[in-house]
Design an enzyme around this catalytic site. Structure first.
Site, PDB file in Angstrom:
ATOM      1  N   GLY A  98     -43.225 -12.953 -33.543  1.00 16.95           N
ATOM      2  CA  GLY A  98     -43.591 -11.992 -34.577  1.00 16.95           C
ATOM      3  C   GLY A  98     -44.931 -12.303 -35.194  1.00 16.95           C
TER       4      GLY A  98
ATOM      5  N   GLY B 126     -46.426 -10.662 -37.871  1.00 18.74           N
ATOM      6  CA  GLY B 126     -46.602  -9.993 -39.146  1.00 18.74           C
ATOM      7  C   GLY B 126     -47.210 -10.948 -40.155  1.00 18.74           C
ATOM      8  N   PHE B 127     -47.001 -10.694 -41.424  1.00 13.66           N
ATOM      9  CA  PHE B 127     -47.552 -11.553 -42.466  1.00 13.66           C
ATOM     10  C   PHE B 127     -47.113 -13.007 -42.291  1.00 13.66           C
ATOM     11  CE2 PHE B 127     -47.822  -7.519 -44.994  1.00 13.66           C
ATOM     12  CZ  PHE B 127     -49.179  -7.556 -45.204  1.00 13.66           C
TER      13      PHE B 127
ATOM     14  N   VAL C 163     -39.562 -10.435 -27.271  1.00 20.61           N
ATOM     15  CA  VAL C 163     -38.553 -11.471 -27.056  1.00 20.61           C
ATOM     16  C   VAL C 163     -37.174 -10.813 -26.982  1.00 20.61           C
ATOM     17  CG1 VAL C 163     -37.420 -13.484 -28.065  1.00 20.61           C
ATOM     18  CG2 VAL C 163     -39.909 -13.294 -28.107  1.00 20.61           C
TER      19      VAL C 163
ATOM     20  N   GLU D  91     -44.676   5.658 -53.420  1.00 18.30           N
ATOM     21  CA  GLU D  91     -46.092   5.742 -53.055  1.00 18.30           C
ATOM     22  C   GLU D  91     -46.337   6.873 -52.062  1.00 18.30           C
ATOM     23  OE1 GLU D  91     -47.304   1.053 -53.764  1.00 18.30           O
ATOM     24  OE2 GLU D  91     -46.800   1.742 -51.745  1.00 18.30           O
TER      25      GLU D  91
ATOM     26  N   ASP E  37     -39.092 -11.484 -43.935  1.00 13.44           N
ATOM     27  CA  ASP E  37     -38.036 -10.587 -44.398  1.00 13.44           C
ATOM     28  C   ASP E  37     -36.672 -10.878 -43.792  1.00 13.44           C
ATOM     29  OD1 ASP E  37     -39.929  -9.321 -45.901  1.00 13.44           O
ATOM     30  OD2 ASP E  37     -40.234  -7.664 -44.510  1.00 13.44           O
TER      31      ASP E  37
ATOM     32  N   ALA F  29     -44.577  -8.977 -49.093  1.00 17.36           N
ATOM     33  CA  ALA F  29     -45.617  -9.587 -48.268  1.00 17.36           C
ATOM     34  C   ALA F  29     -46.000 -10.982 -48.753  1.00 17.36           C
ATOM     35  CB  ALA F  29     -46.849  -8.675 -48.240  1.00 17.36           C
ATOM     36  N   GLN F  30     -46.166 -11.149 -50.066  1.00 17.76           N
ATOM     37  CA  GLN F  30     -46.610 -12.443 -50.574  1.00 17.76           C
ATOM     38  C   GLN F  30     -45.579 -13.530 -50.295  1.00 17.76           C
ATOM     39  OE1 GLN F  30     -46.464 -12.990 -54.913  1.00 17.76           O
ATOM     40  NE2 GLN F  30     -45.859 -10.849 -55.111  1.00 17.76           N
TER      41      GLN F  30
END
Length: 457
Positions: free
Chosen positions: A39, A41-42, A107, A203, A332, A347-348
């Site tokens: 992965g 991502g972040f 994977v 949003e 996550d 994200a943080q």
């Protein structure tokens, strides 16, 4: 605590790398450890960067060749930004970091006994990749709460492909509304239903409302986009449940001012090609968007670790998968407590977890113990509700309004993956702010059957 620490420092057994085709950067005759990250991502990118100076080979596997800045996906979906403006190629990391190899693959299996993963590459097939350390950072995908059939009619928003699909649905709806002579069909095409009023739903709804009233103004002869019906449905008692109630109320008032109808305490029972049924009432709509609920990747289940009710792995204090040496889960897909509080799936948090595990592994490779267990530093939670308005919650600090919106703009610009992204987004935002126009209002053309090759050719 000492037993847990000893378990995380247990050295993984040496594994033979037979014909897996990946480069080994170590000195001839000296076997280097291999760290596989699933992965990009972040969390995955943060872990890879934290391993920059370690004496090991890092293999970063992702089914996409790019990583994205997910907080701005809604702006791609509503045509504010182009996909390339919030994404960057993963291979740029390999160019800057010599111990990293990037693999475009998905994977499909994890074998903890042989300490290997199966990676399926397009046109190549399945390859078995051995590891000494494994970092699972697969993130989340939309959850339809047992109604996967909804996905056909209500796309989620987790990837660039999702964002482009949503953008095409929105723009196509207006084109169809302008073309049809059927008033009922016109109303259905101009009704947009968003299911889920978390930050993404709020949003997206606000941006869609401003596109309808400002960007689309005067561009159709037979319809007035400002008369669109935008409905935001939330099953809970209020919108933005992760924010303080006072901030959620301000966001709700802002949405109503923009023309968004907020409906709370209502469960969606059915989604089909004609719209949604919620609380026994049908709402005709050609565009239903799913912004409620997430589920973990199926890869997480292959670890055999204990999970919470949402399927997230109950990791140890060092982000380690319990009872398995050298295996970590970040982002996550984890359920972890820091200072007595659950760490949110934002994200943080993913970045901090990925960076922590990367540094922990680096210390273990040097024979050192981890300095401490993972601690989450909460920098605050933000959401933007259209132009000039955002909310911020950080501890006891609660802010909203224009100044908060400026803070949101600055932080998001600085968090974009590379310099060219920041420059492009800054330019586009300035142009859109003063003109109200959006530059990425493109509907992809369908494939031409005369030029599309037949399967197998």
């Amino acid at each position: 605590m000492s037993e847990m620490l000893q378990d995380t420092r247990q050295q993984a057994p040496d594994v033979a790398r037979l014909e897996d085709g990946l480069p080994v950067a170590g000195t001839s005759g000296v076997r280097r450890k291999r760290i596989v990250i699933v992965g990009a991502g972040f969390a995955g990118i943060a872990a890879a960067r934290a391993l920059k100076r370690c004496d090991a080979d890092v293999v970063l596997i992702d089914r996409r060749n790019h990583y994205i800045f997910q907080p701005l996906l809604y702006q791609v979906a509503t045509a504010v930004l182009a996909p390339s403006e919030i994404a960057a190629p993963i291979r740029q990391l390999a160019a800057k970091q010599k111990n990293v190899s990037v693999m475009l693959a998905e994977v499909t299996g994890v074998d903890l006994n042989s300490r290997s993963v199966d990676a399926s590459s397009p046109g190549v097939g399945i390859r078995r990749i051995q590891f000494d350390y494994l970092i699972v950072a697969t993130g989340m995908r939309p959850s339809y709460f047992g109604h996967d059939e909804f996905a056909r009619y209500a796309p989620g928003l987790k990837s660039l492909g999702d964002a482009e699909t949503i953008r095409a649905k929105i723009l196509s709806a207006y084109e169809s509304a302008d073309t049809t002579d059927d008033e009922n069909e016109r109303a259905r095409q101009m009704t947009f239903v968003l299911v889920g009023a978390g930050p993404t739903g709020v949003e997206l709804a606000a941006s869609l409302a401003q596109m309808a009233t400002i960007t689309m103004h005067g561009q159709f002869r037979r319809i007035d986009p400002a008369k669109s019906s935008i409905i935001l449905i939330e099953g809970g008692k209020r919108i933005l449940p992760t924010f303080a109630e006072s901030l959620a109320k301000k966001a709700g008032r802002r949405l109503e001012k923009l023309g968004v109808k907020v409906v709370t305490g209502v469960k969606v029972e059915k989604v089909d090609e004609n719209g949604v049924i919620a609380d026994g009432k049908r709402t005709p709509s050609a565009t239903v968007l799913w912004t409620a609920g997430v589920a973990v990747s199926p890869i997480v289940k292959l670890l055999g670790a204990k999970t919470d009710r949402a399927g997230r792995v109950l990791v140890g204090p060092f982000m380690n998968a319990p009872d398995v040496a050298g295996v970590f889960v970040v982002g996550d897909a984890t359920s972890v407590v820091s200072d007595g509080r659950p760490v949110p799936g934002v994200a943080q948090a993913a970045i901090q977890q990925g960076r922590y595990v990367g540094r922990l592994i680096s210390r273990q490779l040097k024979g050192r113990e981890p300095k401490r267990s993972f601690r989450y530093f909460d920098k605050g939670n933000m959401a933007v509700v259209g132009k000039n308005f955002a909310i911020l919650e950080s501890g006891r600090l609660r802010m909203s309004g224009f100044v908060t919106w400026l803070v949101w703009v600055f932080l998001h610009l600085m968090s974009l993956p590379q310099l060219q992204n920041r420059r492009r987004v800054r330019t586009q935002w300035l142009w859109s702010y003063f003109t109200g126009q959006r530059s990425s209002r493109l509907i992809p053309e369908p494939p031409n059957p005369e030029t599309t090759p037949e399967p197998g050719r």
